[in-house]
Enzyme design. Sequence first.
Site, PDB file in Angstrom:
ATOM      1  N   GLU A 162      35.196 -59.467  83.073  1.00  0.00           N
ATOM      2  CA  GLU A 162      34.384 -58.201  82.273  1.00  0.00           C
ATOM      3  C   GLU A 162      34.302 -56.968  83.025  1.00  0.00           C
ATOM      4  O   GLU A 162      33.966 -55.953  82.216  1.00  0.00           O
ATOM      5  CB  GLU A 162      33.127 -58.873  81.434  1.00  0.00           C
ATOM      6  CG  GLU A 162      33.289 -59.637  80.333  1.00  0.00           C
ATOM      7  CD  GLU A 162      33.239 -61.235  80.902  1.00  0.00           C
ATOM      8  OE1 GLU A 162      33.661 -61.181  82.120  1.00  0.00           O
ATOM      9  OE2 GLU A 162      33.155 -62.114  80.169  1.00  0.00           O
ATOM     10  N   TRP A 212      11.283 -69.860  89.070  1.00  0.00           N
ATOM     11  CA  TRP A 212      12.934 -70.118  89.009  1.00  0.00           C
ATOM     12  C   TRP A 212      13.311 -70.321  90.511  1.00  0.00           C
ATOM     13  O   TRP A 212      13.111 -69.775  91.478  1.00  0.00           O
ATOM     14  CB  TRP A 212      13.593 -68.692  88.702  1.00  0.00           C
ATOM     15  CG  TRP A 212      13.449 -68.513  87.174  1.00  0.00           C
ATOM     16  CD1 TRP A 212      12.956 -69.179  86.457  1.00  0.00           C
ATOM     17  CD2 TRP A 212      14.131 -67.470  86.627  1.00  0.00           C
ATOM     18  NE1 TRP A 212      12.982 -68.751  84.918  1.00  0.00           N
ATOM     19  CE2 TRP A 212      13.787 -67.649  84.997  1.00  0.00           C
ATOM     20  CE3 TRP A 212      15.098 -66.632  86.919  1.00  0.00           C
ATOM     21  CZ2 TRP A 212      14.213 -66.817  84.056  1.00  0.00           C
ATOM     22  CZ3 TRP A 212      15.643 -65.423  86.083  1.00  0.00           C
ATOM     23  CH2 TRP A 212      15.319 -65.678  84.688  1.00  0.00           C
ATOM     24  N   THR A 260      38.657 -64.746  79.886  1.00  0.00           N
ATOM     25  CA  THR A 260      37.785 -65.509  81.074  1.00  0.00           C
ATOM     26  C   THR A 260      38.090 -66.946  81.102  1.00  0.00           C
ATOM     27  O   THR A 260      38.796 -67.659  80.219  1.00  0.00           O
ATOM     28  CB  THR A 260      36.116 -65.136  80.397  1.00  0.00           C
ATOM     29  OG1 THR A 260      36.305 -65.980  79.016  1.00  0.00           O
ATOM     30  CG2 THR A 260      35.887 -63.944  80.297  1.00  0.00           C
ATOM     31  N   LYS A 292      14.591 -74.242  86.592  1.00  0.00           N
ATOM     32  CA  LYS A 292      13.070 -73.877  86.253  1.00  0.00           C
ATOM     33  C   LYS A 292      12.268 -74.771  86.614  1.00  0.00           C
ATOM     34  O   LYS A 292      11.960 -75.918  85.822  1.00  0.00           O
ATOM     35  CB  LYS A 292      13.114 -73.285  84.916  1.00  0.00           C
ATOM     36  CG  LYS A 292      14.064 -71.993  84.540  1.00  0.00           C
ATOM     37  CD  LYS A 292      13.926 -71.453  83.086  1.00  0.00           C
ATOM     38  CE  LYS A 292      14.674 -70.294  83.086  1.00  0.00           C
ATOM     39  NZ  LYS A 292      15.563 -70.272  81.952  1.00  0.00           N
TER      40      LYS A 292
HETATM   41  P1  ADP Z   1      34.765 -66.550  84.631  1.00  0.00           P
HETATM   42  O1  ADP Z   1      36.019 -66.373  83.663  1.00  0.00           O
HETATM   43  O2  ADP Z   1      34.317 -68.066  84.684  1.00  0.00           O
HETATM   44  O3  ADP Z   1      33.568 -65.592  84.028  1.00  0.00           O
HETATM   45  P2  ADP Z   1      35.090 -64.764  86.455  1.00  0.00           P
HETATM   46  O4  ADP Z   1      36.187 -64.823  87.355  1.00  0.00           O
HETATM   47  O5  ADP Z   1      35.192 -63.375  85.488  1.00  0.00           O
HETATM   48  O6  ADP Z   1      35.376 -66.202  85.724  1.00  0.00           O
HETATM   49  O7  ADP Z   1      33.925 -64.636  87.154  1.00  0.00           O
HETATM   50  C1  ADP Z   1      32.660 -63.949  87.174  1.00  0.00           C
HETATM   51  C2  ADP Z   1      31.488 -65.015  87.597  1.00  0.00           C
HETATM   52  O8  ADP Z   1      31.868 -65.556  88.990  1.00  0.00           O
HETATM   53  C3  ADP Z   1      30.285 -63.916  87.829  1.00  0.00           C
HETATM   54  O9  ADP Z   1      29.657 -63.835  86.637  1.00  0.00           O
HETATM   55  C4  ADP Z   1      29.435 -64.705  88.718  1.00  0.00           C
HETATM   56  O10 ADP Z   1      28.693 -65.902  88.250  1.00  0.00           O
HETATM   57  C5  ADP Z   1      30.343 -65.349  89.811  1.00  0.00           C
HETATM   58  N1  ADP Z   1      30.761 -64.585  90.959  1.00  0.00           N
HETATM   59  C6  ADP Z   1      31.768 -63.798  91.264  1.00  0.00           C
HETATM   60  N2  ADP Z   1      31.510 -63.244  92.392  1.00  0.00           N
HETATM   61  C7  ADP Z   1      30.625 -63.671  92.823  1.00  0.00           C
HETATM   62  C8  ADP Z   1      29.700 -63.722  94.221  1.00  0.00           C
HETATM   63  N3  ADP Z   1      30.446 -62.892  95.236  1.00  0.00           N
HETATM   64  N4  ADP Z   1      28.723 -64.315  94.385  1.00  0.00           N
HETATM   65  C9  ADP Z   1      28.474 -65.166  93.547  1.00  0.00           C
HETATM   66  N5  ADP Z   1      28.901 -65.399  92.339  1.00  0.00           N
HETATM   67  C10 ADP Z   1      29.959 -64.787  92.091  1.00  0.00           C
END
Ligand code: ADP
Length: 542
Positions: free
Chosen positions: A331, A445, A186, A440
């Site tokens: 993940e 929220w 990640t 918050k």
């Molecule tokens: P990281 O390594 O930062 O977790 P990822 O590439 O796995 O990066 O990104 C996952 C995160 O990206 C998600 O948990 C979410 O917060 C955000 N994300 C992915 N796709 C979308 C989307 N279409 N809209 C909003 N947030 C998104």
Amino acid sequence: MLGLMMSQPLRIAGLIEHAAKWHGDTEIVTRLTEGGIHRYTYADAHRRSQQLAGALTALGVSMGDRVGTLAWNNHRHFELYYGISGMGAVCHTINPRLFPEQLVYIINHAQDRYIFFDLTFLPLVEKLAPACPHVLGWVLMSDQAHLPADTSLPLLLCYEDLLNEQPAGFNWPVFDENTASSLCYTSGTTDQPKGVLYSHRSTLLHSYAAGLPDCFNCSVRDVILPVVPMFHVNAWGIPYLAPLIGCKLVLPGPGLDAASLFELFEAEGVTFSAGVPTIWFGLLTFMREKQARFSTLGKMIVGGSSCPPALLKAFDVELGVTIRHAWGMTETSPLGTVNTLKSRQLSLSPDEQFAIQTKQGRAIFGVDMKIVDDSGAELPHNGVAFGDLLVRGPFIVADYFRSSSPGELTQDGWFRTGDVATIDADGFLNITDRSKDVIKSGGEWISSIDLENLAVAHPAVAEAAVIGVPHPKWGERPLLIVVCKPGQDVSPEELLAFFDGKVASWWKPDAVEFVNQLPHTATGKLLKTRLRQDFAGYTLAV
Ligand code: ADP
């Protein structure tokens, strides 16, 4: 009683074998890091992946060993996907945009035995090598002509030489489909990077899911160009999906600017592409400036961060390209939800349809999801209640690689995504925030993403971020931080008035700050931890 069907383990090598046998003359086109265009076929890619597997065996790589890649989307990276995983080793794609300290951490944590890298990254690997004692050798993904005359790397090998030394016809081993196939860390947006270790089975199931009509909806007649990098979450599965369906694949190399992409879309007849919103905003600006139109591009996937409605609408109305909004994470392999309308929604007005399409979409088969409140109680699917998003399924992470607390991640069988979302009665997910970013205010929220999407719809705004700042009465209130488009200007009052009637009045940000640029993570997401540091101590006029 067991079924009486053949028991054949799902293996990544099976994908390239299939493509070579049934789509052997279909092209893979690459814009090379060294310059120029490279063309060959699935049959060629299969043969060279086999030679690569032979070369890795000769280097002493065995099943389960991690082999790293630091590379753009190109044909050699594609061969590494198949050569490494196919022989039973683990293809560890590394994101070169991470900070050098993170790269060292990741390479050492994964204990990579060899690292394959593109010419672009020679200076980077020379810097990393002294801090990476496990790495036995560094392989330049090019030929003799591009080997540096002088390098500080302890053992530098040449990719084309390694392949040339190998005969054709490596026999892909058959092993348990749960064998580890690839590894991606990640981006460490909120913590140290963590390794997600995919299996052959999870990858194959995810590839089938990706091809579905309500997902990427691709067939043998498509020409796919993944803008999403192969160095992060396997380019959303496209390097596996393309051989599965046997379609032409176009790999853009390092040139991800709008002009280079447009040229490749047109020259190669690309019909489908996938990328993050920033890339598509860049392309939109280019298309408007040049008054250009696509000849073949008809559909795109946008994901990775929230897709503002303005982007969906512009591509659809001005350029005739349908954008599907998708959500996922490292993940989740990464596809979790994709947005396509149900039949009864087709009779809604265009604006009502756009409003639905702005959501992240419905769960694909293989991903079960629910939203829960702070006590863990499941929340209703009414499009209003928002809570923590939990997912489970055969291509969702069960544990992080070499985790310090194994077994704790999914104790109750669900993975906590760290996202906050609503789910509506039709099953459409709407990500309102990351749990750490939600604001918050007075116990209620506020979604920072909704406010950011609204802000970028203002004609003067290029990019926007909303964070919560302390407030004596409400606990927290939203602060809007904005980058204006070049040469454009807008007053804070005018910008705040833009929110009137579009959100509940108590959601309206309390203040606006203008900055020249916003901080981003290596995967292009807003780095709100940095923004919160930058604006620590910010006081709102009460
Ligand atoms: P990281 O390594 O930062 O977790 P990822 O590439 O796995 O990066 O990104 C996952 C995160 O990206 C998600 O948990 C979410 O917060 C955000 N994300 C992915 N796709 C979308 C989307 N279409 N809209 C909003 N947030 C998104």
